[in-house]
Each structure stands twice: as C-alpha cells, then as structure tokens.
Design a protein around this motif. Structure first.
Motif, PDB file in Angstrom:
ATOM      1  N   GLU A  42       0.847  -1.189   0.000  1.00 55.44           N
ATOM      2  CA  GLU A  42       0.000   0.000   0.000  1.00 55.44           C
ATOM      3  C   GLU A  42       0.882   1.239   0.000  1.00 55.44           C
ATOM      4  O   GLU A  42       2.012   1.211   0.483  1.00 55.44           O
ATOM      5  N   GLY A  43       0.344   2.327  -0.514  1.00 53.29           N
ATOM      6  CA  GLY A  43       1.067   3.591  -0.481  1.00 53.29           C
ATOM      7  C   GLY A  43       0.965   4.233   0.891  1.00 53.29           C
ATOM      8  O   GLY A  43      -0.032   4.074   1.594  1.00 53.29           O
ATOM      9  N   LYS A  44       2.018   4.949   1.284  1.00 51.61           N
ATOM     10  CA  LYS A  44       1.998   5.696   2.539  1.00 51.61           C
ATOM     11  C   LYS A  44       1.321   7.044   2.303  1.00 51.61           C
ATOM     12  O   LYS A  44       1.406   7.619   1.225  1.00 51.61           O
ATOM     13  N   PHE A  45       0.685   7.567   3.332  1.00 57.34           N
ATOM     14  CA  PHE A  45      -0.030   8.834   3.238  1.00 57.34           C
ATOM     15  C   PHE A  45       0.958   9.960   2.952  1.00 57.34           C
ATOM     16  O   PHE A  45       1.956  10.115   3.655  1.00 57.34           O
ATOM     17  N   LEU A  46       0.688  10.742   1.914  1.00 60.50           N
ATOM     18  CA  LEU A  46       1.503  11.885   1.498  1.00 60.50           C
ATOM     19  C   LEU A  46       2.962  11.510   1.239  1.00 60.50           C
ATOM     20  O   LEU A  46       3.885  12.252   1.569  1.00 60.50           O
ATOM     21  N   SER A  47       3.187  10.354   0.652  1.00 60.08           N
ATOM     22  CA  SER A  47       4.538   9.900   0.367  1.00 60.08           C
ATOM     23  C   SER A  47       4.522   9.013  -0.872  1.00 60.08           C
ATOM     24  O   SER A  47       3.507   8.401  -1.203  1.00 60.08           O
ATOM     25  N   LYS A  48       5.655   8.946  -1.555  1.00 61.45           N
ATOM     26  CA  LYS A  48       5.789   8.051  -2.699  1.00 61.45           C
ATOM     27  C   LYS A  48       6.297   6.679  -2.287  1.00 61.45           C
ATOM     28  O   LYS A  48       6.377   5.768  -3.092  1.00 61.45           O
ATOM     29  N   LYS A  49       6.640   6.525  -1.021  1.00 65.50           N
ATOM     30  CA  LYS A  49       7.151   5.251  -0.521  1.00 65.50           C
ATOM     31  C   LYS A  49       6.006   4.280  -0.260  1.00 65.50           C
ATOM     32  O   LYS A  49       4.875   4.690  -0.029  1.00 65.50           O
ATOM     33  N   LEU A  50       6.327   3.010  -0.284  1.00 65.49           N
ATOM     34  CA  LEU A  50       5.323   1.966  -0.118  1.00 65.49           C
ATOM     35  C   LEU A  50       5.450   1.278   1.231  1.00 65.49           C
ATOM     36  O   LEU A  50       6.540   1.120   1.771  1.00 65.49           O
ATOM     37  N   LYS A  51       4.310   0.862   1.763  1.00 67.77           N
ATOM     38  CA  LYS A  51       4.250   0.089   3.001  1.00 67.77           C
ATOM     39  C   LYS A  51       3.954  -1.358   2.610  1.00 67.77           C
ATOM     40  O   LYS A  51       2.984  -1.633   1.901  1.00 67.77           O
ATOM     41  N   VAL A  52       4.804  -2.282   3.068  1.00 70.14           N
ATOM     42  CA  VAL A  52       4.700  -3.677   2.647  1.00 70.14           C
ATOM     43  C   VAL A  52       4.512  -4.575   3.864  1.00 70.14           C
ATOM     44  O   VAL A  52       5.202  -4.429   4.870  1.00 70.14           O
ATOM     45  N   LYS A  53       3.583  -5.525   3.758  1.00 68.21           N
ATOM     46  CA  LYS A  53       3.338  -6.527   4.789  1.00 68.21           C
ATOM     47  C   LYS A  53       3.440  -7.893   4.125  1.00 68.21           C
ATOM     48  O   LYS A  53       2.693  -8.199   3.202  1.00 68.21           O
ATOM     49  N   VAL A  54       4.402  -8.713   4.572  1.00 67.38           N
ATOM     50  CA  VAL A  54       4.622 -10.037   3.995  1.00 67.38           C
ATOM     51  C   VAL A  54       4.120 -11.095   4.976  1.00 67.38           C
ATOM     52  O   VAL A  54       4.487 -11.094   6.140  1.00 67.38           O
ATOM     53  N   ASP A  55       3.271 -11.991   4.489  1.00 63.10           N
ATOM     54  CA  ASP A  55       2.735 -13.096   5.287  1.00 63.10           C
ATOM     55  C   ASP A  55       3.219 -14.402   4.665  1.00 63.10           C
ATOM     56  O   ASP A  55       2.872 -14.715   3.531  1.00 63.10           O
ATOM     57  N   LEU A  56       4.027 -15.143   5.401  1.00 59.35           N
ATOM     58  CA  LEU A  56       4.555 -16.416   4.916  1.00 59.35           C
ATOM     59  C   LEU A  56       3.902 -17.621   5.570  1.00 59.35           C
ATOM     60  O   LEU A  56       4.097 -18.740   5.118  1.00 59.35           O
ATOM     61  N   GLY A  57       3.169 -17.421   6.666  1.00 57.30           N
ATOM     62  CA  GLY A  57       2.512 -18.540   7.338  1.00 57.30           C
ATOM     63  C   GLY A  57       2.360 -18.308   8.823  1.00 57.30           C
ATOM     64  O   GLY A  57       2.563 -17.205   9.331  1.00 57.30           O
ATOM     65  N   ASP A  58       2.006 -19.385   9.560  1.00 56.49           N
ATOM     66  CA  ASP A  58       1.674 -19.298  10.980  1.00 56.49           C
ATOM     67  C   ASP A  58       2.785 -19.718  11.934  1.00 56.49           C
ATOM     68  O   ASP A  58       2.716 -19.420  13.122  1.00 56.49           O
TER      69      ASP A  58
END
Length: 122
Positions: A42-58
C-alpha cells in the motif's frame, strides 16, 4: 520385402526410443512442494514510498521471516522493485489483486496484493 521389413524395424526403434525419453528434471518438478507468500503493498499517506506486509505462514519461523522481509521491502518506491527483490530470493509470481477503497461513492486503487510461490528443497 526386405526393404519393407527394414523400414518397419527402423520406425519401431525410433518411436520406441523417442517415446521413452523423459528429461531428468521433469520428474523432480512433479515432486516439488511450494511455500507461498502473501504480500500486501500500500502507499503511505503523502509519500511516494510503499508500506509492505509479507505473510509467509503461521509458524514462528515464518512469522519472523515475514517481518524481516516486510522491513526490507517497506519504503521502496516501486512495485517492480518489490517483485524483483522477491524474485532474487527465489519467489515466483502466481497472481496479483488490486486493493480498492470506496469512500462516499468514489473508489480507487489503494494498493496491490501479490501471491508468490517458492519451491521448497526436499
């Protein structure tokens, strides 16, 4: 008669040899198991940088590795940079989905989800 018998014999030999030939790696590919990654970008608010969440398992190991990858990939400026990094560590893109938001009747894409897989070593 001799020519017909010779042609039949050569044809049978050629067909038998070509039909029984399997590449060595084709059997290994059938037996591979895969681990999957669910990556939310997802994009960060008022920024060109991205927010990333990686889910590999439990499992604890998968959670720790997912958090590590999330930290590495967060603040990248390009969606392609995220895919390139994951490709370098052995992941392959399976599918992607748009994240859409709807606010007061107007909607738009707020990010993307990548589903990736990596062959596990047996």
């Amino acid at each position: 008669m001799y020519k017909l018998l010779l042609i039949t014999f050569l044809t049978v030999c050629c067909l038998n040899r070509s039909s029984a030939h399997y590449p060595i790696n084709s059997l290994a590919k059938i037996q591979n198991t895969y681990s999957y990654a669910y990556i939310r970008v997802e994009g960060k608010f008022l920024s060109k940088k991205l927010k990333v969440k990686v889910d590999l398992g439990d499992s604890d190991e998968q959670i720790a590795e997912g958090e590590k990858l999330s930290e590495i990939l967060t603040n990248k400026k390009s969606y392609a940079a995220i895919l390139n990094y994951m490709s370098k560590i052995g992941y392959e893109l399976v599918n992607s989905f748009d994240l859409t938001d709807n606010y007061n009747g107007s909607g738009g894409t707020s990010g993307i989800i990548y589903v990736m897989k990596k062959a596990e070593e047996n």
